[in-house]
Design a protein around this motif. Structure first.
Motif, PDB file in Angstrom:
ATOM      1  N   ARG A 266       0.851  -1.192   0.000  1.00  0.00           N
ATOM      2  CA  ARG A 266       0.000   0.000   0.000  1.00  0.00           C
ATOM      3  C   ARG A 266       0.885   1.241   0.000  1.00  0.00           C
ATOM      4  NH1 ARG A 266      -3.373  -2.500  -2.009  1.00  0.00           N
ATOM      5  NH2 ARG A 266      -4.778  -3.882  -0.936  1.00  0.00           N
TER       6      ARG A 266
ATOM      7  N   ASP B 281       4.002   2.238   2.583  1.00  0.00           N
ATOM      8  CA  ASP B 281       4.653   1.083   3.207  1.00  0.00           C
ATOM      9  C   ASP B 281       6.138   1.075   2.880  1.00  0.00           C
ATOM     10  OD1 ASP B 281       2.171   0.336   4.034  1.00  0.00           O
ATOM     11  OD2 ASP B 281       2.014  -1.437   2.757  1.00  0.00           O
TER      12      ASP B 281
ATOM     13  N   GLN C 126       1.280   4.257   8.459  1.00  0.00           N
ATOM     14  CA  GLN C 126       0.330   4.722   9.452  1.00  0.00           C
ATOM     15  C   GLN C 126      -0.858   5.359   8.758  1.00  0.00           C
ATOM     16  OE1 GLN C 126       0.505   4.472  12.807  1.00  0.00           O
ATOM     17  NE2 GLN C 126       2.471   3.401  12.762  1.00  0.00           N
ATOM     18  N   ILE C 127      -2.067   4.949   9.117  1.00  0.00           N
ATOM     19  CA  ILE C 127      -3.270   5.529   8.539  1.00  0.00           C
ATOM     20  C   ILE C 127      -3.769   6.604   9.504  1.00  0.00           C
ATOM     21  CG2 ILE C 127      -5.637   5.100   7.823  1.00  0.00           C
ATOM     22  CD1 ILE C 127      -4.749   2.223   7.206  1.00  0.00           C
TER      23      ILE C 127
END
Length: 90
Positions: free
Chosen positions: A59, A62, A88-89
């Motif tokens: 994603r 990453d 980190q979202i």
């Protein structure tokens, strides 16, 4: 040579995924630092690699490890080996 010796000769790089919009392909940005030949300042050099991601697990953001492999298409000769750190979202 046996299979273990052949796989040991392949280069591995660590980079950050900048695009995952393609099917089974991710674009990975690899950054390296080098000393400027004349001025001596440490400068960053970057290069993008198209990476074969068979499971579409990478994603954007990453940190991944990629390994050199056989040519899969015109521009794609690297294979995703593992995801080191998930982005980190927010």
């Amino acid at each position: 040579m046996n299979d273990q010796e052949k796989s040991a000769l392949k280069r591995t790089l660590i980079g950050k995924v900048v695009s995952d919009k393609m099917d089974k392909t991710a674009s990975v940005l690899v950054e390296r630092r080098m000393k400027h030949p004349i001025y001596g300042k440490v400068v960053r050099r970057t290069k993008k690699y198209l990476v074969h991601d068979a499971n579409n697990q990478a994603r954007i953001g990453d940190t991944v490890e990629i390994q050199e492999g056989r040519p899969i298409s015109k521009n794609k000769s690297w294979v995703l080996t593992k995801v080191i750190q998930v982005a980190q979202i927010i």
